[in-house]
Design an enzyme around this catalytic site. Structure first.
Site, short mmCIF file in Angstrom:
data_model
loop_
_atom_site.label_atom_id
_atom_site.label_comp_id
_atom_site.label_asym_id
_atom_site.label_seq_id
_atom_site.Cartn_x
_atom_site.Cartn_y
_atom_site.Cartn_z
N LYS A 1 -31.33 19.15 18.21
CA LYS A 1 -29.89 19.01 18.40
C LYS A 1 -29.58 18.86 19.87
O LYS A 1 -30.12 19.58 20.70
CB LYS A 1 -29.18 20.25 17.85
CG LYS A 1 -27.68 20.17 17.93
CD LYS A 1 -27.01 21.49 18.21
CE LYS A 1 -27.16 21.90 19.67
NZ LYS A 1 -26.39 23.09 20.05
N ALA B 1 -50.28 30.85 23.00
CA ALA B 1 -49.67 31.04 21.69
C ALA B 1 -48.85 32.33 21.68
O ALA B 1 -49.26 33.33 22.26
CB ALA B 1 -50.75 31.08 20.62
N GLY C 1 9.25 -0.32 -6.35
CA GLY C 1 8.54 -1.41 -6.98
C GLY C 1 7.96 -2.44 -6.01
O GLY C 1 8.27 -2.44 -4.82
N THR C 2 7.13 -3.31 -6.58
CA THR C 2 6.38 -4.26 -5.74
C THR C 2 7.30 -5.31 -5.09
O THR C 2 7.04 -5.74 -3.97
CB THR C 2 5.30 -4.97 -6.58
OG1 THR C 2 5.88 -5.46 -7.80
CG2 THR C 2 4.17 -4.03 -6.95
N ARG D 1 -2.56 8.51 -10.56
CA ARG D 1 -3.70 8.71 -11.46
C ARG D 1 -4.99 9.08 -10.74
O ARG D 1 -5.97 9.46 -11.37
CB ARG D 1 -3.90 7.46 -12.33
CG ARG D 1 -2.90 7.37 -13.45
CD ARG D 1 -2.92 6.00 -14.11
NE ARG D 1 -2.25 4.99 -13.30
CZ ARG D 1 -2.22 3.69 -13.61
NH1 ARG D 1 -2.85 3.25 -14.69
NH2 ARG D 1 -1.56 2.85 -12.83
N GLY E 1 2.29 2.81 -2.71
CA GLY E 1 2.39 3.54 -3.98
C GLY E 1 1.78 4.93 -3.94
O GLY E 1 1.05 5.28 -3.01
N TYR F 1 -37.73 24.11 16.48
CA TYR F 1 -36.32 23.85 16.75
C TYR F 1 -36.12 23.61 18.23
O TYR F 1 -36.49 24.44 19.06
CB TYR F 1 -35.44 25.03 16.31
CG TYR F 1 -34.02 24.88 16.82
CD1 TYR F 1 -33.24 23.79 16.41
CD2 TYR F 1 -33.46 25.77 17.72
CE1 TYR F 1 -31.96 23.60 16.89
CE2 TYR F 1 -32.16 25.60 18.21
CZ TYR F 1 -31.43 24.51 17.79
OH TYR F 1 -30.16 24.31 18.28
N ALA G 1 0.82 -1.22 0.00
CA ALA G 1 0.00 0.00 0.00
C ALA G 1 0.85 1.26 0.00
O ALA G 1 0.42 2.31 0.47
CB ALA G 1 -0.92 -0.01 1.22
N GLY H 1 -0.04 -7.26 -16.19
CA GLY H 1 1.03 -8.12 -16.68
C GLY H 1 0.45 -9.36 -17.35
O GLY H 1 -0.61 -9.85 -16.99
C1 UD1 Z 1 1.05 -4.79 -10.78
C2 UD1 Z 1 1.79 -6.01 -11.36
C3 UD1 Z 1 1.10 -6.46 -12.64
C4 UD1 Z 1 -0.33 -6.79 -12.33
C5 UD1 Z 1 -1.04 -5.59 -11.70
C6 UD1 Z 1 -2.40 -5.99 -11.23
C7 UD1 Z 1 4.11 -5.78 -10.72
C8 UD1 Z 1 5.47 -5.40 -11.15
N1 UD1 Z 1 3.15 -5.66 -11.61
O1 UD1 Z 1 1.17 -3.71 -11.69
O2 UD1 Z 1 1.74 -7.60 -13.19
O3 UD1 Z 1 -1.00 -7.15 -13.53
O4 UD1 Z 1 -0.31 -5.14 -10.54
O5 UD1 Z 1 -3.03 -4.88 -10.65
O6 UD1 Z 1 3.94 -6.17 -9.57
N2 UD1 Z 1 3.32 -0.63 -4.37
C9 UD1 Z 1 4.13 -0.45 -3.27
N3 UD1 Z 1 5.40 -0.05 -3.46
C10 UD1 Z 1 5.92 0.19 -4.68
C11 UD1 Z 1 5.09 0.00 -5.81
C12 UD1 Z 1 3.79 -0.42 -5.62
O7 UD1 Z 1 3.69 -0.65 -2.13
O8 UD1 Z 1 7.10 0.56 -4.77
C13 UD1 Z 1 1.92 -1.06 -4.14
C14 UD1 Z 1 0.90 -0.05 -4.63
O9 UD1 Z 1 0.53 0.83 -3.58
C15 UD1 Z 1 -0.27 -0.93 -5.08
C16 UD1 Z 1 0.39 -2.25 -5.45
O10 UD1 Z 1 1.69 -2.24 -4.89
O11 UD1 Z 1 -1.17 -1.15 -4.05
C17 UD1 Z 1 0.48 -2.45 -6.96
O12 UD1 Z 1 1.25 -1.41 -7.52
P1 UD1 Z 1 0.88 -0.77 -8.91
O13 UD1 Z 1 1.86 0.32 -9.19
O14 UD1 Z 1 -0.55 -0.43 -8.97
O15 UD1 Z 1 1.21 -2.00 -9.90
P2 UD1 Z 1 0.67 -2.20 -11.36
O16 UD1 Z 1 1.40 -1.31 -12.29
O17 UD1 Z 1 -0.79 -2.13 -11.35
#
Ligand code: UD1
Ligand code: CA
Length: 457
Positions: A352, A424, A77-78, A15, A11, A367, A9, A143
């Site tokens: 209230k 009244a 990244g994830t 968008r 990210g 009231y 969570a 993906g």
């Molecule tokens: C990711 C998957 C993709 C999949 C898609 C489904 C990877 C590399 N890709 O892409 O294959 O189809 O989800 O929804 O995993 N997050 C972090 N830290 C980070 C980056 C992300 O905690 O550094 C969290 C985000 O808050 C989010 C989740 O990971 O809740 C997914 O990240 P997001 O950037 O939405 O991944 P996608 O590009 O959707």
């Protein structure tokens, strides 16, 4: 088998175009991340590890002690996000289930099926992970799942890295995995940084297959796999969750006349045989008893409604109504309003921070603020408590059986004894003893005490 869960969570949720972190946007009365936490809680008693980064204080104040927090200081990244959970989890579980926080529609049963799949294959000691996949024509940037000639999962390729041929693949990665934890923690450090500068969790699949480790997949219902990236996704997912909530209430014995115009938060409880008319919004920790009639067109926020109540075209916030009381059309109960049993509040009334005792009636445009009203009191049309003197809120006390004539103004602080009456248009500036009639401006009691009905004096 012991299971640990990690929820990603951290990210930015760019968008969403919002000051509020993406995972805190509410759907059907509950923030995005909490939907996923609640699903995770179905599969294990252990507190999930939530990886936080962007907006971490807000996520922490929402979820409190319910989860553990791993901080991802740089959003790389994830895969990198899961690495942050290692100190909490390494050596503590057999499996690690990883969920992305932006997937609120995933059902608990689907997660159970994934665990079942893992269990079915775990006897083969080379199992690295089990994962969900979906098949869908609209790839939504997910993906792609790459399989070999024997149908074994080989790799996941992110859309940006796909060849034109891979782009046509319709089997997609929802991002929901159950890892063999020993293997996960051992191999996570092998992740290589991608062209985008990120460590992709999805590359773990290729690492597994390169070691001849097994990756097993099963298809999830596509409608449960819906990632929230912008506000159009948010509204579409809200719609689905709202219908699930409505259906649950209907199966539990609540009549909902028009589910399409009924908005019930996940936190609301409703008793059997209550009827919800169209256009109602039931929000927050609201409870509604049995046999009530709610609506049409009412909003009830954080309120407690007893059995057999009626609420028509009204707005209630932080209020309480006891059994068989009624309000509306066009009533407003604000914070701290409490209607006792069988109280009747008619049109254009506002209450209230006040209690109205059983059988009290307030029929037309009144009231009442900062007041304590006894039983069987009659507030005629246009009664008003003048509770604010410009500096302080002052209290009004009306004892049982008080009868107030139309347009009575009660200049607080003021108290009226049992059975007191006003004419009244009275402006009551001083306390009125029991069984006394006052009238005029300012109201006085020049002559008579009210005589009891069966008067023998
Ligand atoms: C990711 C998957 C993709 C999949 C898609 C489904 C990877 C590399 N890709 O892409 O294959 O189809 O989800 O929804 O995993 N997050 C972090 N830290 C980070 C980056 C992300 O905690 O550094 C969290 C985000 O808050 C989010 C989740 O990971 O809740 C997914 O990240 P997001 O950037 O939405 O991944 P996608 O590009 O959707
Ligand atoms: Ca996503």
């Amino acid at each position: 088998m012991t299971i640990a869960t990690v929820i990603l969570a951290a990210g930015y949720g760019t968008r969403m175009k919002s000051i509020l972190p993406k995972v805190l946007h509410p759907l059907a009365g509950r923030p995005l991340v909490e939907w996923v936490v609640a699903t995770g809680e179905f599969i294990t008693d252990r507190r999930p590890v939530v990886v936080v980064g962007h907006g971490k204080e807000d996520v922490q104040s929402l979820l409190g002690e319910r989860v553990q927090y791993a901080e991802q200081k740089e959003l790389l990244g994830t895969g990198h996000a899961v690495m942050q959970a290692e100190p909490f989890l390494r050596g503590t579980s057999d499996q690690v289930v990883v969920l992305y926080a932006d997937m609120p529609l995933l059902r608990e049963s689907t997660l159970q099926n994934l665990l079942g799949l893992y269990r079915d294959h775990q006897s083969k000691d080379n199992l690295a992970l089990a994962m969900l996949t979906i098949v869908r024509d609209d790839p939504q940037g997910f993906g792609r799942v790459i399989r070999d000639e024997n149908g074994q999962i080989q790799a996941i390729v992110e859309e940006v890295d796909c060849t034109p041929e891979q782009k046509r693949i319709r089997e997609l990665n929802p991002g929901i995995y159950c890892f063999n934890s020993t293997w996960l923690w051992e191999n996570l450090p092998r992740l290589q940084v991608s062209a985008k500068g990120e460590y992709y969790l999805t590359d773990m699949i290729e690492i597994a297959t390169s070691q001849n480790r097994q990756v097993v997949g099963m298809q999830a219902p596509p409608e449960e796999v819906y990632g929230i990236n912008d506000r159009t996704h948010l509204s579409a997912a809200s719609h689905v969750l709202r219908h699930r909530i409505n259906e649950k209430h209907m199966r539990d014995g609540v009549t909902i006349i028009d589910p399409a115009s009924t908005y019930i938060d996940i936190t609301v409880k409703i008793g059997q045989d209550t009827v919800i008319q169209p256009g109602c919004h039931l929000q927050g920790n609201t409870t509604i008893g049995t046999g009530c009639e709610i609506g049409p067109n009412s909003q009830i926020v954080e309120s407690n409604i007893g059995d057999d109540c009626r609420i028509i075209y009204s707005v209630l916030e932080h209020a309480r109504m006891d059994r068989a009381s009624e309000i509306g059309p066009y009533g407003h109960l604000r914070k701290g309003a409490h209607l006792g049993e069988r109280v009747h509040m008619g049109n254009f009334g506002e209450v209230k921070n006040s209690y109205l005792g059983p059988d009290t009636k307030m029929g037309h445009f009144s009231y009442v603020g900062d007041a304590t009203v006894g039983q069987n009191v009659n507030l005629s049309a246009g009664v008003i408590t003048c509770n604010f003197d410009g500096k302080n809120k002052n209290h009004t006390e009306l004892a049982d059986d008080v009868f107030l004539g139309s347009n009575t103004l009660l200049v607080a602080p003021v108290a009226l004894g049992v059975g007191a009456r006003t004419g009244a248009g009275s402006v009551v500036t001083r306390d009125v003893p029991a069984n006394t009639l006052v009238y005029g401006v300012p109201a006085r009691a020049p002559v008579n005490k009210i005589k009891p009905d069966s008067d023998s004096e």
